[in-house]
Design a protein around this motif. Structure first.
Motif, PDB file in Angstrom:
ATOM      1  N   HIS A  23      19.430 -34.882  -6.496  1.00 14.06           N
ATOM      2  CA  HIS A  23      19.939 -35.653  -5.354  1.00 14.06           C
ATOM      3  C   HIS A  23      21.272 -36.307  -5.682  1.00 14.06           C
ATOM      4  O   HIS A  23      22.064 -36.573  -4.778  1.00 14.06           O
ATOM      5  CB  HIS A  23      18.899 -36.676  -4.894  1.00 14.06           C
ATOM      6  CG  HIS A  23      17.839 -36.060  -4.043  1.00 14.06           C
ATOM      7  ND1 HIS A  23      16.801 -35.325  -4.562  1.00 14.06           N
ATOM      8  CD2 HIS A  23      17.680 -36.030  -2.690  1.00 14.06           C
ATOM      9  CE1 HIS A  23      16.047 -34.879  -3.566  1.00 14.06           C
ATOM     10  NE2 HIS A  23      16.555 -35.300  -2.417  1.00 14.06           N
ATOM     11  N   LEU A  26      23.599 -33.638  -4.691  1.00 18.06           N
ATOM     12  CA  LEU A  26      23.619 -33.521  -3.222  1.00 18.06           C
ATOM     13  C   LEU A  26      24.423 -34.670  -2.614  1.00 18.06           C
ATOM     14  O   LEU A  26      25.283 -34.467  -1.749  1.00 18.06           O
ATOM     15  CB  LEU A  26      22.175 -33.517  -2.701  1.00 18.06           C
ATOM     16  CG  LEU A  26      21.971 -33.372  -1.193  1.00 18.06           C
ATOM     17  CD1 LEU A  26      22.473 -32.027  -0.693  1.00 18.06           C
ATOM     18  CD2 LEU A  26      20.494 -33.537  -0.812  1.00 18.06           C
ATOM     19  N   ALA A 155      17.324 -33.345   2.554  1.00 19.24           N
ATOM     20  CA  ALA A 155      17.081 -34.045   1.280  1.00 19.24           C
ATOM     21  C   ALA A 155      15.602 -34.091   0.910  1.00 19.24           C
ATOM     22  O   ALA A 155      15.250 -34.546  -0.177  1.00 19.24           O
ATOM     23  CB  ALA A 155      17.629 -35.473   1.377  1.00 19.24           C
ATOM     24  N   TYR A 348      25.969 -27.868  -6.224  1.00 17.21           N
ATOM     25  CA  TYR A 348      25.878 -27.838  -4.767  1.00 17.21           C
ATOM     26  C   TYR A 348      26.375 -26.504  -4.186  1.00 17.21           C
ATOM     27  O   TYR A 348      25.773 -25.943  -3.268  1.00 17.21           O
ATOM     28  CB  TYR A 348      26.685 -29.007  -4.209  1.00 17.21           C
ATOM     29  CG  TYR A 348      26.597 -29.162  -2.722  1.00 17.21           C
ATOM     30  CD1 TYR A 348      25.428 -29.626  -2.127  1.00 17.21           C
ATOM     31  CD2 TYR A 348      27.680 -28.852  -1.900  1.00 17.21           C
ATOM     32  CE1 TYR A 348      25.343 -29.776  -0.748  1.00 17.21           C
ATOM     33  CE2 TYR A 348      27.603 -28.999  -0.524  1.00 17.21           C
ATOM     34  CZ  TYR A 348      26.434 -29.461   0.049  1.00 17.21           C
ATOM     35  OH  TYR A 348      26.350 -29.603   1.398  1.00 17.21           O
ATOM     36  N   TYR A 351      23.830 -23.873  -4.636  1.00 21.78           N
ATOM     37  CA  TYR A 351      22.734 -24.130  -3.678  1.00 21.78           C
ATOM     38  C   TYR A 351      23.096 -23.584  -2.294  1.00 21.78           C
ATOM     39  O   TYR A 351      22.296 -22.901  -1.642  1.00 21.78           O
ATOM     40  CB  TYR A 351      22.450 -25.639  -3.638  1.00 21.78           C
ATOM     41  CG  TYR A 351      21.787 -26.129  -2.383  1.00 21.78           C
ATOM     42  CD1 TYR A 351      20.478 -25.756  -2.071  1.00 21.78           C
ATOM     43  CD2 TYR A 351      22.469 -26.986  -1.504  1.00 21.78           C
ATOM     44  CE1 TYR A 351      19.873 -26.212  -0.910  1.00 21.78           C
ATOM     45  CE2 TYR A 351      21.866 -27.444  -0.355  1.00 21.78           C
ATOM     46  CZ  TYR A 351      20.572 -27.052  -0.049  1.00 21.78           C
ATOM     47  OH  TYR A 351      19.974 -27.508   1.104  1.00 21.78           O
TER      48      TYR A 351
END
Ligand code: HMG
Length: 391
Positions: A23, A26, A155, A348, A351
């Motif tokens: 996170h 993110l 999230a 990121y 991802y």
């Protein structure tokens, strides 16, 4: 048949996928204050699948250690609970049955009701064992949760499978009666067949979950359930771990009890360690909370644990389990921490690229890259069929 026969979870194992997005990463890339993720929703990372991982490979990986320890002789039923199924007709558990080399004399079935269905599977399993205490039932919950990119749900994505062997005279947790039930026709979260990501009314889903906590608890009490003071800890379905705190506060208020931070922590803190780094694993989530509690809490022998299972749409169940004497000798904490710790971190950009990759649907022959470090993989697609193999 003795009515006081102890039936419950004899063994519990979970596995997750091979990749992880933190996170922190993110938040850095989407401009969110990290405190919203770490404190606001209580999440630190989310598991992501490699190209050759799916609910079948996770399910087989979670169940393999149970089969290794107990054999398959007494297993007559496999129930796989999921809401990210790979086929509208064939039960995903049949691939697992095959990968684990199980006997043909086994029934295999798939169950669905959002995140709740693993609990339906558990109760179904307990009923089968009650009918014939010599039999064992393999219950597997396996899911990959996906929301639209840049949506509030993003999230709270994640992935894991939890496998449980249900038997008489269980080593870990005896399931007790009654159950408190609650069903309501709500559109808080759903995924039409043509979509790969879920649709959700975020705030409504929280309200629906909390209404279900109250409804299931009241039904549990009406049916002669234990009073609040009897419970040592509570495992809630954890779409994100702060949801368990909201839920328990609701339950305490329903009972007219004090809902201070210390009370909440005592009941919940040991249940969130796995889910905060795995993310929402839908059907498996509450069972990862139970695994965390058993693996990490001080001695719980003979103590009562409350379990609240919620599946959007919605169906909920509150029930209790009593932790068995000697349970610690049967736990798998090291393997669980290894499954989480061995994931490969992605940035990121990777991802986002992964999210753009979709499996072809034209029925052609495709070999998939060998990316997983897990024991089973989706090796190929051929003529609209999925081909799995030991990795
Ligand atoms: P959101 O709108 O992005 O977040 O969506 P928010 O603004 O509501 O903030 C979340 C929390 O962080 C709030 O705390 C904020 O105050 C806090 P709360 O008021 O809830 O206590 N916050 C901060 N804290 C510290 N520092 C900051 C900060 N900023 C904000 N700077 C939502 C959140 C959960 C709605 C979204 O992630 C979502 O839609 N998730 C998916 C749906 C979901 O998980 N629903 C849960 C109940 S339904 C369920 O459990 C079933 C499910 O598993 C599916 C199934 O059954 O199959 C989902």
């Amino acid at each position: 048949m003795p009515s006081d026969l102890a039936i419950g979870i004899h063994d519990l194992s979970f596995r997750t996928t091979g990749l992880v997005l933190s996170h922190t990463e993110l938040a850095r890339c989407n401009g969110t204050d990290i405190a919203k993720y770490h404190q606001g929703i209580g999440q630190r990372a989310m598991s992501l699948p490699t190209a050759d991982e799916d609910i079948v490979t996770m399910a087989a990986a979670a169940a393999a250690p149970l089969v290794e320890r107990h054999g398959t002789d007494r297993i007559r039923t496999v129930v796989l609970a999921t809401e990210s199924s790979v086929d509208q007709s064939k039960a995903a558990g049949i691939y697992v049955h095959s990968l684990l080399g199980m006997e043909p004399h086994v029934r295999v079935v798939e169950m669905k009701q959002a995140c709740y269905s693993a609990t339906a599977a558990l109760q179904f399993a307990a009923g089968l064992v009650h009918r014939d205490p010599q039999e064992q039932v393999l219950v597997i919950a396996s899911d990959i949760s996906r929301y639209d990119l840049d949506s509030p749900g993003e999230a709270t994505q994640g992935a894991a499978a939890a496998a449980m062997l249900v038997s008489a005279d269980p080593a870990l947790l005896e399931l007790t009666r009654p159950s408190g039930l609650f069903t309501a026709d709500v559109m808080d979260f759903w995924r039409p067949n043509y979509r790969t990501t879920a649709l959700v009314n975020g705030k409504e889903s929280i309200a629906a979950y909390l209404e279900a906590v109250e409804g299931a608890w009241k039904d549990y009490q009406r049916r002669g359930g234990l009073p609040l003071e009897e419970f040592r800890a509570f495992c809630y379905h954890q779409p994100y771990t702060r949801m368990a705190f909201k839920a328990h506060r609701q339950l305490l208020e329903t009972c007219g009890a004090q809902a201070d931070e210390e009370t909440l922590d005592h009941a919940l803190a040991a249940t969130t360690g796995y889910n905060e780094t795995v993310g929402n694993s839908y059907t498996a989530s509450m069972y990862l909370a139970l695994a965390a509690l058993l693996d990490d809490a001080d001695d719980l022998t003979e103590q009562t644990v409350g379990l609240f299972s919620y599946g959007s749409g919605s169906v909920a169940e509150f029930f209790a389990g009593r932790v068995r004497a000697g349970y610690k000798a049967h736990l798998r904490g090291e393997a669980h921490r290894e499954a989480i710790g061995s994931r490969r971190a992605v940035d990121y950009g990777t991802y986002r690229e992964l999210r753009e990759q979709t499996l072809p649907t034209d029925g052609g022959w495709y070999e998939l890259p060998h990316e997983t470090r897990g024991p089973y993989r989706l090796a190929a697609l051929r003529d609209h069929q999925r081909v799995y193999e030991a990795a």
